[in-house]
Design a protein around this motif. Structure first.
Motif, short mmCIF file in Angstrom:
data_model
loop_
_atom_site.label_atom_id
_atom_site.label_comp_id
_atom_site.label_asym_id
_atom_site.label_seq_id
_atom_site.Cartn_x
_atom_site.Cartn_y
_atom_site.Cartn_z
N UNK A 77 0.86 -1.18 0.00
CA UNK A 77 0.00 0.00 0.00
C UNK A 77 0.90 1.23 0.00
N UNK A 78 0.87 1.95 -1.10
CA UNK A 78 1.69 3.16 -1.22
C UNK A 78 0.75 4.35 -1.35
N UNK A 79 0.85 5.28 -0.41
CA UNK A 79 -0.07 6.42 -0.41
C UNK A 79 0.52 7.53 0.45
N UNK A 80 -0.14 8.66 0.41
CA UNK A 80 0.19 9.76 1.31
C UNK A 80 -0.66 9.57 2.56
N UNK A 81 0.00 9.30 3.67
CA UNK A 81 -0.70 9.05 4.94
C UNK A 81 -0.93 10.38 5.63
N UNK A 82 -2.14 10.58 6.13
CA UNK A 82 -2.51 11.86 6.74
C UNK A 82 -3.05 11.65 8.15
N UNK A 83 -2.47 12.35 9.10
CA UNK A 83 -2.87 12.31 10.50
C UNK A 83 -2.99 10.86 10.99
N UNK A 84 -4.21 10.40 11.27
CA UNK A 84 -4.39 9.04 11.77
C UNK A 84 -5.38 8.29 10.90
N UNK A 85 -4.95 7.16 10.35
CA UNK A 85 -5.80 6.33 9.50
C UNK A 85 -5.68 4.88 9.93
N UNK A 86 -6.78 4.15 9.83
CA UNK A 86 -6.80 2.75 10.29
C UNK A 86 -7.07 1.81 9.12
N UNK A 87 -6.22 0.82 9.00
CA UNK A 87 -6.41 -0.25 8.03
C UNK A 87 -6.91 -1.50 8.75
N UNK A 88 -7.86 -2.19 8.15
CA UNK A 88 -8.32 -3.48 8.63
C UNK A 88 -7.98 -4.52 7.57
N UNK A 89 -7.21 -5.53 7.97
CA UNK A 89 -6.74 -6.54 7.03
C UNK A 89 -7.44 -7.85 7.34
N UNK A 90 -8.06 -8.45 6.34
CA UNK A 90 -8.67 -9.76 6.48
C UNK A 90 -7.86 -10.77 5.68
N UNK A 91 -7.34 -11.79 6.36
CA UNK A 91 -6.50 -12.81 5.74
C UNK A 91 -7.24 -14.14 5.81
N UNK A 92 -7.85 -14.59 4.69
CA UNK A 92 -8.59 -15.85 4.71
C UNK A 92 -7.67 -17.02 5.09
N UNK A 93 -8.16 -17.86 5.98
CA UNK A 93 -7.36 -19.01 6.40
C UNK A 93 -8.23 -20.26 6.46
N UNK A 94 -7.59 -21.40 6.59
CA UNK A 94 -8.29 -22.66 6.67
C UNK A 94 -7.32 -23.75 7.06
N UNK A 95 -7.74 -24.98 6.89
CA UNK A 95 -6.93 -26.13 7.28
C UNK A 95 -5.98 -26.54 6.17
N UNK A 96 -4.79 -26.96 6.57
CA UNK A 96 -3.78 -27.46 5.64
C UNK A 96 -3.24 -28.78 6.16
N UNK A 97 -3.03 -29.74 5.29
CA UNK A 97 -2.38 -31.00 5.65
C UNK A 97 -0.88 -30.88 5.38
N UNK A 98 -0.08 -31.30 6.36
CA UNK A 98 1.39 -31.23 6.24
C UNK A 98 1.93 -32.65 6.35
N UNK A 99 2.37 -33.26 5.25
CA UNK A 99 2.80 -34.66 5.29
C UNK A 99 4.23 -34.82 5.81
N UNK A 100 4.53 -36.01 6.30
CA UNK A 100 5.91 -36.37 6.54
C UNK A 100 6.65 -36.41 5.20
N UNK A 101 7.90 -36.02 5.20
CA UNK A 101 8.65 -35.92 3.94
C UNK A 101 8.75 -37.26 3.22
N UNK A 102 8.84 -38.35 3.97
CA UNK A 102 9.04 -39.66 3.35
C UNK A 102 7.86 -40.59 3.59
N UNK A 103 6.72 -40.05 3.96
CA UNK A 103 5.53 -40.87 4.20
C UNK A 103 4.32 -39.96 3.99
N UNK A 104 4.01 -39.69 2.74
CA UNK A 104 3.06 -38.65 2.40
C UNK A 104 1.64 -38.93 2.87
N UNK A 105 1.33 -40.19 3.12
CA UNK A 105 -0.02 -40.50 3.59
C UNK A 105 -0.19 -40.25 5.10
#
Length: 622
Positions: free
Chosen positions: A510-538
């Motif tokens: 975000x590149x802008x001219x910031x003036x006095x006090x401004x508030x940003x609200x950031x929403x980062x969608x998240x969910x579940x992820x599977x992380x396998x063993x390197x040598x046992x993917x199941x």
């Protein structure tokens, strides 16, 4: 050399990170000065009273009077206290740290003006002659590290005077040691981060002798193969080597010599990228690096040494500041949630509504983070153990603010989403940035719009960043786009207007001219992820965003379903507690279902992290 710099004028705001910091401060204050100084007094001949009886709280374990590494913890204590004082301004902590520093100086005087350490000089002379002593140079490094931090972060000039005397002793010590003997000494016992210490000291003093000490303490039998790209890490002690690589990274900063950076980057590639971390983000089993992408046979009750987590975060920070590459901050985030928060300063939740008074159960640090099925964390005690991980625990929980905000001229980066506040200068304007978690819950006693709009646990992480400037100021604000993002991030200005942003190198810009006090609200969608063993993917572990989930079961139960679609295997469980959203899940549609909670919330429960997942066999009728 230009690199991204930490914004030093920062502090944590209320969150789980600040609570761990406060427990750290309370622990540092609880430990008695006379016990922290006991081995220093003994070595200096200041404990020689007839019929001396030490108090019952005298430290045990690795800090006991007969341990060959006694007094090591005191150096870490000073380092943590200095950094915490700079952040919080806690005058009680500074007074205690100043007293301990002055007493080490008094011991140095009694020892002849140079030696200020809690062990005998003969330990180092014996090491030079090929005799075995338990890591005397490691002990000396930790003491000097604490003194230098007292000078740099707490403004104690006496600490630098003591440190100069220590450096004089070491310069005389190495003058007649040949390269082969130095290499033998480093192969025989850990040196800690003593090369990094000499680089730090040279940066302060400009004394060429301190530069010479830095160069002499490079472990060439390790750095040579690393420069060649050879994987010499398999089954090698991890935490003995990482601080030696810190020394090379710091040497690059103070000299600008490219070979030092090449060594650090080669180590990272071999240790992380070609080895693959566990789902925690960490690595190692029984303190050694596992073979490349071989993990299934290395799940045990001795995975992920806390010291390794802390020191690899520090290495990632070095390399991030050199390159600005997002991958290092993604790594830090995983290890913050599933390493430092999972292994340090745990405290059970007291049930506020209980009829009987209840003191929460607690633990200082887990030396290891077990990952085998049916694991239980083993927590170190306040004064009986003092493992090396006790040492890094007090340091790590003093440094969370140091891995959040970075600046490169007129560019500010939020690298971690941790509630905090920083102040910096851009041009003629003073700029303050405040980051807090968005209120996604609402007070359960009042009617709030957020409760109507978000009736169930939100599938996104929300952060509010307030930017305040003295006068209108142009600068680029970069927000890390985390690896676990499940959709397009949204950014709102002052809670209403959704604003556009660009994406570059893994950052929301975000590149802008910031003036006095401004508030940003950031929403980062998240969910579940599977992380396998390197040598046992199941066989997989499950993460909710960056947070690893642990099953409350003593067995690695077989799960049936599609491991690539974890949202069909797990469902929300106990999602709300008063005004706060909880992070629990439960399995669904299994023969025996069980609950999962964030690994960082596990205290004394039995848990399992990795589970085999098998596709269901369907009945095919002719």
């Amino acid at each position: 050399m230009r690199e991204k710099a930490l914004i030093k004028e920062g502090k944590l705001l209320p969150s789980e990170y600040s609570r761990r910091r406060e427990r750290d401060i309370a622990y540092l204050m609880e430990l008695k000065e006379e016990n922290l100084l006991f081995p220093y007094y003994t070595e200096a001949g200041l404990n020689g009273r007839l019929n001396y009886r030490p108090g019952p709280e005298l430290h045990g374990g690795w800090d006991s009077p007969l341990s060959q590494i006694r007094g090591t913890f005191t150096g870490h204590w000073l380092s943590a206290a200095a950094r915490l004082y700079q952040e919080t301004g806690d005058s009680r902590l500074k007074a205690k740290a100043d007293y301990i520093t002055a007493e080490i100086g008094r011991c140095q005087e009694a020892n002849g003006g140079e030696w200020a350490f809690p062990i005998p000089e003969k330990y180092l002379y014996g090491l030079k002659e090929g005799r075995h002593f338990w890591a005397p140079q490691y002990v000396c490094h930790k003491v000097m590290m604490g003194l230098l931090d007292m000078y740099q972060y707490a403004g104690n000039s006496g600490a630098l005077t003591i440190l100069r005397g220590c450096a004089d002793w070491f310069f005389r010590f190495i003058r007649d040691i040949c390269a082969d003997t130095m290499a033998d000494m480093m192969d025989r016992e850990e040196t800690g981060g003593i090369m990094e210490l000499w680089a730090d000291l040279y940066d302060v003093t400009g004394d060429p002798r301190h530069l010479e000490l830095m160069r002499r303490y490079e472990r060439t039998r390790l750095t040579g193969p690393l420069l060649e790209g050879r994987d010499v890490l398999t089954n090698m002690h991890a935490n003995a080597t990482i601080p030696e690589i810190h020394g090379c990274a710091r040497a690059y900063e103070v000299t600008g010599e490219q070979r030092y950076r090449d060594i650090a980057e080669s180590y990272w590639r071999l240790a992380v990228e070609e080895r693959m971390p566990f789902a925690t983000g960490g690595q190692t089993d029984a303190e050694v690096w596992t073979p490349r992408k071989k993990q299934a046979a290395r799940l045990s009750d001795m995975n992920q040494e806390h010291c390794v987590v802390y020191n690899m975060i520090r290495l990632a920070d070095y390399l991030y500041r050199f390159s600005g590459e997002k991958k290092y901050q993604d790594y830090i985030e995983l290890n913050l949630h599933n390493g430092l928060l999972a292994q340090g300063f745990w405290e059970a939740r007291a049930l506020d509504g209980a009829l009987e008074p209840h003191v929460p159960d607690s633990g200082i640090v887990c030396y290891y983070l077990p990952l085998a099925p049916g694991s239980v964390k083993k927590w170190g005690r306040k004064t009986e153990d003092f493992w090396c991980c006790h040492c890094t625990a007090v340091q790590a929980n003093a440094r969370y603010r140091e891995w959040i905000w970075y600046q490169d001229q007129e560019e500010i980066t939020a690298a971690q989403y941790i509630p905090s506040e920083v102040t910096t200068q851009i041009g003629n304007s003073r700029v303050t940035l405040t980051m807090k978690e968005s209120d996604l819950g609402g007070n359960y006693l009042q009617i709030f719009e957020v409760a109507e709009n978000i009736p169930v646990r939100p599938e996104f992480s929300g952060m509010d960043i307030t930017v305040s400037v003295q006068e209108p100021t142009d600068f680029l604000l970069r927000l890390r786009s985390p690896w676990w993002l499940k959709g397009k991030a949204r950014i709102f200005l002052d809670g209403e207007k959704e604003i556009p942003y660009s994406e570059k190198d893994g950052y929301l810009c975000i590149e802008r001219k910031w003036e006095e006090t401004q508030r940003l609200t950031i929403e980062l969608p998240k969910g579940l992820t599977s992380w396998p063993l390197a040598d046992e993917e199941e066989t997989v572990a499950f993460l909710d965003g960056p947070v690893l989930l642990a099953g409350l079961t003593p067995h690695a139960r077989m799960l049936y379903g599609n491991r690539h679609m974890p949202e069909r295997l797990l469902a929300a469980d106990h999602e709300r507690e008063w005004e706060a959203w909880k992070g629990g899940f439960r399995t669904v549609g299994q023969e025996k279902n069980f609950r999962l909670i964030p690994l960082k919330e596990i205290g004394r429960e039995c848990y399992t992290v990795y589970f085999p997942v098998k596709e269901r066999e369907e009945n095919n009728k002719a």
